[in-house]
Design a protein around this motif. Structure first.
Motif, short mmCIF file in Angstrom:
data_model
loop_
_atom_site.label_atom_id
_atom_site.label_comp_id
_atom_site.label_asym_id
_atom_site.label_seq_id
_atom_site.Cartn_x
_atom_site.Cartn_y
_atom_site.Cartn_z
N ILE A 106 0.82 -1.21 0.00
CA ILE A 106 0.00 0.00 0.00
C ILE A 106 0.86 1.27 0.00
N PRO A 107 1.84 1.41 0.91
CA PRO A 107 2.67 2.62 0.84
C PRO A 107 3.43 2.75 -0.48
N PHE A 108 3.87 1.63 -1.02
CA PHE A 108 4.58 1.65 -2.31
C PHE A 108 3.66 2.21 -3.39
N LEU A 109 2.43 1.68 -3.48
CA LEU A 109 1.50 2.13 -4.50
C LEU A 109 1.11 3.59 -4.30
N LYS A 110 0.84 3.97 -3.04
CA LYS A 110 0.49 5.36 -2.75
C LYS A 110 1.59 6.31 -3.21
N ASP A 111 2.83 5.95 -2.92
CA ASP A 111 3.97 6.79 -3.31
C ASP A 111 4.05 6.94 -4.82
N LYS A 112 3.89 5.85 -5.55
CA LYS A 112 3.96 5.90 -7.01
C LYS A 112 2.83 6.73 -7.58
N ILE A 113 1.62 6.57 -7.04
CA ILE A 113 0.47 7.33 -7.53
C ILE A 113 0.66 8.82 -7.26
N GLU A 120 4.45 -0.89 -12.72
CA GLU A 120 3.79 -2.03 -13.35
C GLU A 120 2.74 -2.61 -12.40
N VAL A 121 1.56 -2.86 -12.94
CA VAL A 121 0.49 -3.47 -12.16
C VAL A 121 0.38 -4.91 -12.60
N TYR A 122 0.74 -5.82 -11.71
CA TYR A 122 0.71 -7.23 -12.04
C TYR A 122 -0.71 -7.77 -11.97
N ASP A 123 -0.99 -8.73 -12.81
CA ASP A 123 -2.32 -9.37 -12.83
C ASP A 123 -2.31 -10.50 -11.80
N LEU A 150 -4.99 -14.43 8.83
CA LEU A 150 -5.86 -13.27 8.62
C LEU A 150 -5.71 -12.78 7.18
N THR A 151 -6.60 -13.23 6.33
CA THR A 151 -6.45 -12.91 4.91
C THR A 151 -6.94 -11.51 4.56
N GLY A 152 -7.98 -11.05 5.20
CA GLY A 152 -8.56 -9.77 4.79
C GLY A 152 -9.28 -9.94 3.47
N GLU A 153 -9.38 -8.86 2.73
CA GLU A 153 -10.11 -8.86 1.46
C GLU A 153 -9.18 -9.22 0.31
N ARG A 154 -9.62 -10.14 -0.54
CA ARG A 154 -8.83 -10.57 -1.71
C ARG A 154 -9.19 -9.69 -2.90
N LEU A 155 -8.17 -9.01 -3.42
CA LEU A 155 -8.37 -8.09 -4.53
C LEU A 155 -7.26 -8.24 -5.56
N LYS A 156 -7.58 -7.94 -6.81
CA LYS A 156 -6.54 -7.83 -7.83
C LYS A 156 -5.76 -6.56 -7.54
N VAL A 157 -4.49 -6.54 -7.87
CA VAL A 157 -3.67 -5.35 -7.65
C VAL A 157 -4.29 -4.16 -8.37
N LYS A 158 -4.84 -4.38 -9.55
CA LYS A 158 -5.51 -3.32 -10.31
C LYS A 158 -6.64 -2.69 -9.48
N GLU A 159 -7.41 -3.52 -8.78
CA GLU A 159 -8.50 -3.01 -7.95
C GLU A 159 -7.96 -2.16 -6.79
N ILE A 160 -6.85 -2.59 -6.24
CA ILE A 160 -6.23 -1.83 -5.15
C ILE A 160 -5.80 -0.46 -5.63
N VAL A 161 -5.15 -0.44 -6.80
CA VAL A 161 -4.70 0.83 -7.38
C VAL A 161 -5.90 1.74 -7.61
N GLU A 162 -6.99 1.20 -8.14
CA GLU A 162 -8.20 2.01 -8.39
C GLU A 162 -8.74 2.61 -7.10
N ARG A 163 -8.70 1.86 -6.02
CA ARG A 163 -9.17 2.37 -4.73
C ARG A 163 -8.29 3.49 -4.20
N LEU A 164 -7.01 3.39 -4.46
CA LEU A 164 -6.07 4.38 -3.94
C LEU A 164 -6.07 5.68 -4.74
N ARG A 165 -6.57 5.63 -5.96
CA ARG A 165 -6.57 6.85 -6.80
C ARG A 165 -7.65 7.79 -6.40
#
Length: 165
Positions: A106-113, A120-123, A150-165
């Motif tokens: 999450i911090p890595f993606l936030k920083d890049k955004i 690169e967003v891996y599938d 403790l798995t939490g919510e399973r999401l594609k990395v693409k979905e995570i990026v969309e949430r962070l934007r």
């Protein structure tokens, strides 16, 4: 009496639990780590803990998804050490969504955004764990040895990026 080993975001969050346990939240902070000294540091610190206390060790879901990595192998080794304590809880977690460690997803993606840097967003899927969910399960740790995943919510990395934007 609660004791917290570590000083990162996970350790800080554990201050909000009423559980009187030995929380070992000091590990190798980067799953891409290659320096053996970092793995040795965590091992030595773990081995120096009081084996009469109920220890809570934080491991990773990566041991199931990437078992051949050095980090995963290290986590399994640490779990084996933890199992030598009188009472233990191994808590395997996915990606905490509240931490500030730049080596975490999450911090890595936030920083890049935020910086506009390309990345690169891996599938592939990742598991996101919220702070509230984490604390909920920590408060349910029984007074016996156990393992929790403790798995939490399973999401594609693409979905995570969309949430962070």
């Amino acid at each position: 009496m609660k004791e917290i080993i570590g000083n990162g975001s996970l350790a800080e969050t554990l201050k909000d639990t009423d559980k009187d346990l030995l929380f070992f939240a000091s590990g190798v902070p980067n799953s891409n780590e290659t320096r053996e000294s970092e793995f040795d540091r965590e091992r030595e610190l773990l081995l120096s803990q009081d084996r009469d206390k109920h220890i809570v060790y934080f491991s990773s879901l990566c041991i199931f998804f990437d078992p051949d990595s050095r980090y995963s192998q290290h986590k399994v080794e640490m779990e084996d050490i933890v199992k030598t304590f009188d009472r233990y809880t191994i808590v395997r977690i996915g990606n905490p969504d509240w931490v500030d460690n730049p080596h975490q997803l999450i911090p890595f993606l936030k920083d890049k955004i935020e910086s506009g840097e390309p990345f690169e967003v891996y599938d592939e899927y990742r598991h996101l764990l919220t702070r509230d969910e984490f604390l909920y399960w920590i408060d349910l740790i029984p007074d016996r040895s156990c393992e929790m995943t403790l798995t939490g919510e399973r999401l594609k990395v693409k979905e995570i990026v969309e949430r962070l934007r």
